[in-house]
Design a protein around this motif. Structure first.
Motif, PDB file in Angstrom:
ATOM      1  N   GLY A 102       0.807  -1.206   0.000  1.00 33.80           N
ATOM      2  CA  GLY A 102       0.000   0.000   0.000  1.00 33.80           C
ATOM      3  C   GLY A 102       0.837   1.251   0.000  1.00 33.80           C
ATOM      4  N   GLU A 232      -7.604  -8.602  -3.302  1.00 34.96           N
ATOM      5  CA  GLU A 232      -6.257  -8.056  -3.398  1.00 34.96           C
ATOM      6  C   GLU A 232      -6.173  -6.791  -4.234  1.00 34.96           C
ATOM      7  N   SER A 236      -5.825  -3.060  -2.567  1.00 33.17           N
ATOM      8  CA  SER A 236      -4.503  -2.461  -2.742  1.00 33.17           C
ATOM      9  C   SER A 236      -4.608  -1.127  -3.475  1.00 33.17           C
TER      10      SER A 236
END
Length: 272
Positions: A102, A232, A236
């Motif tokens: 991140g 995901e 993200s």
């Protein structure tokens, strides 16, 4: 099959691009990464829902009837999603690429907040990313076998998704060793899990399923891609974004590009 392997290999090796960026982190911008990850999610969700799952139902209906085909394909979708969820849950929270890739991590690395003990974490993360890439390799391989043009489009989306994972592997190793060679080596190794997972997964499924049931592998792949996108890619993208519009625009653009490409694929045979 050779083309499918090459496409899967190239998609996996996009971690090398992320690895290179991990040694030149000021090249990266959070807004660009957010839009790119959301774009990949848009492509993968659209091809799963619009193309792969309906195609699997149509093919299997010839053998079972529409209702039973829907049930089998639905079950394969759920099984594929559960496989990715199981891998995700098995990975410790603090080294899961879905959790740590991140904007905060990128900001810390860019600010020079490094620790010599990061080497062990980087190597461990390379192994984790490799495990994470197994179902994506299978998805790319099978999709390319079924329809090369669609598989290549999917490979591009997965390659975009692999770039920040390569970054996540290389950056801590480079911070610990200041060796670009070591950082790139581990980023490359993590990406090679995709072609390995593709071949092993395909051979296993081919041995277990009769020929006419191999179409269920497409539904399994669609379930995997949906899970990867929702568990995901989109989370993200939200962590990287500096404004919500970056994720929204990237996702919509990916969906539109995928729909248009599917339309072109349907028109091309008639024009030929």
């Amino acid at each position: 099959m050779a083309l499918a392997f090459v496409v899967t290999l190239l998609a996996g090796l996009s971690t090398v691009v992320g690895g290179w960026l991990g040694t030149h982190t000021r090249v990266l911008r959070r807004d660009v990464l957010a839009a790119a990850l959301a774009f990949a999610a848009g492509v993968m969700i659209t091809i799963s829902v619009v193309e792969i799952a309906p195609g699997a139902v149509t093919d299997l209906s010839d053998h079972l009837g529409e209702t039973e085909a829907l049930l089998w394909v639905g079950g394969a979708l759920v099984l594929g999603a559960l496989a990715v969820l199981g891998i995700d849950k098995a990975i410790p929270h603090d080294i899961n690429p879905a959790e740590i890739a991140g904007g905060e991590q990128l900001d810390r690395i860019n600010a020079g907040e490094v620790n010599p003990r990061l080497l062990r974490s980087g190597v461990l993360l390379a192994a984790v990313v490799g495990l994470h890439n197994l179902p994506e390799g299978l998805a790319t391989f099978i999709s390319t076998l079924e329809r090369p043009s669609g598989g290549i489009t999917l490979a591009v989306a997965i390659a975009i998704h692999n770039v920040p994972e390569g970054l996540a592997v290389a950056a801590p190793i480079y911070a610990a060793t200041r060796s670009k060679l070591q950082a790139l080596f581990w980023a490359t190794l993590s990406g090679l899990a995709e072609p390995v997972g593709a071949v092993l997964g395909y051979l296993l499924l081919s041995a277990v399923l009769p020929d006419r049931w191999l179409v269920l592998t497409l539904a399994l792949v669609a379930g995997m891609m949906l899970a990867v996108s929702f568990l995901e890619l989109l989370p993200s993208a939200r962590r990287y974004e500096t404004h919500y519009s970056q994720t929204l625009v990237g996702f919509l653009l990916g969906a539109v590009v995928m729909v248009l490409s599917l339309q072109l694929l349907q028109l091309s045979p008639a024009q030929g």
